[in-house]
Design a protein around this motif. Structure first.
Motif, short mmCIF file in Angstrom:
data_model
loop_
_atom_site.label_atom_id
_atom_site.label_comp_id
_atom_site.label_asym_id
_atom_site.label_seq_id
_atom_site.Cartn_x
_atom_site.Cartn_y
_atom_site.Cartn_z
N TYR A 96 0.84 -1.21 0.00
CA TYR A 96 0.00 0.00 0.00
C TYR A 96 0.87 1.26 0.00
N THR A 105 2.61 1.71 -3.28
CA THR A 105 1.64 2.14 -4.29
C THR A 105 1.46 3.65 -4.26
N GLN A 120 -1.93 -2.20 -6.67
CA GLN A 120 -3.27 -2.06 -6.11
C GLN A 120 -4.04 -3.38 -6.19
N TRP A 135 -8.80 2.30 -7.41
CA TRP A 135 -8.44 1.21 -8.33
C TRP A 135 -9.31 1.26 -9.58
N LEU A 186 -6.88 8.07 -3.04
CA LEU A 186 -6.02 7.10 -2.36
C LEU A 186 -5.33 7.73 -1.16
#
Length: 272
Positions: free
Chosen positions: A8, A11, A48, A76, A106
């Motif tokens: 995470y 990302t 993701q 996503w 996000l």
């Protein structure tokens, strides 16, 4: 979930880099930077997906129930749609603007705690609820892209009227194409939202008190559906100027955001 938290975090870091490279391409129209940004975005999508699947396995339900999960899934969806649209239509500016929204969504999820599993696995959680939320998020993704197409339409319309022949104008598709793409996205979003509402009604009939459909969140969702249905009607009837349709599209997306965020007005749509 601590053992996959690094996915995470990575990302978000790579997503920020991708958006910054796209911003550089937006300012300078650099094809090498654009390809690098797109490559990073593809890696972001892969990470993701891995993180989402890891949540699915760990929690043993489709993770779209809590606000953290829903924001992540919405991000996503935006990344997925932008990659697909870029492959089909090759509109770099669309990818940039879409992922500015996706990155903001996000980042917002970073500030939300993970809800314990025993809290999520309550009597209101069921397959119908998960289908309802998933369909709604995909419809919101389609409406997001439609809003961006309409915003690009309005920007180009203003620049043409003002006779501002800037480099950005050459990178935008024609007005007809932008309006057509917005129409296609709404044609995808309206049926998905309709299905989401119908599934939600079935779920509500099974687990919620009588007259649940009078809940403010339900009425807002119906309002969003009616707004975009009216947009499609006016588009087919050809009684409005395309600029007016673009403005209505932006107003419709504002209503989508209100519907998504205004959970305090609901008795049973409160995020966990």
């Amino acid at each position: 979930m601590a053992d996959v938290r690094w996915i995470y975090d990575l990302t978000i870091f790579l997503y920020a880099a991708s958006v910054l490279f796209y911003f550089n391409d937006f300012l300078q129209s650099n094809r090498k930077v654009n390809r690098l940004a797109f490559g990073l975005l593809a890696v972001v999508w892969a990470l993701q997906t891995v993180f989402f699947v890891s949540q699915l396995v760990a929690k043993n339900y489709f993770p779209v129930v809590t606000l953290f999960e829903t924001l992540f899934f919405y991000s996503w969806v935006l990344v997925t749609l932008s990659l697909v649209i870029n492959y089909v239509f090759r509109i770099d500016l669309l990818v940039f603007f879409t992922n500015v929204i996706g990155f903001i969504v996000l980042v917002l999820s970073m500030f939300l705690p993970e809800t314990p599993l025993h809290v999520v696995s309550g009597p209101l959680t069921s397959e119908l609820l998960l289908v309802h939320i998933t369909l709604a998020m995909f419809s919101y993704g389609a409406f997001s892209l439609s809003m961006i197409f309409s915003a690009m339409y309005l920007v180009q319309h203003h620049m043409l009227k003002a006779k501002r022949w800037t480099p950005m104008l050459r990178r935008l598709p024609s007005l007809d194409r932008l309006e057509s793409y917005a129409y296609r996205m709404n044609m995808m979003g309206v049926p998905m939202l309709l299905l989401a509402i119908l599934v939600g009604i079935i779920w509500g009939k099974l687990v919620l008190p009588e007259k649940f459909w009078l809940d403010a969140k339900v009425l807002l969702s119906i309002g969003v559906l009616l707004t975009y249905s009216f947009w499609l009607y006016k588009r087919f009837s050809d009684t409005w100027q395309l600029r007016s349709l673009a403005l209505l599209n932006l107003a419709g997306f504002a209503l989508v955001l209100i519907n998504f965020l205004a959970t305090d007005v609901s008795k049973f749509h409160n995020w966990l």
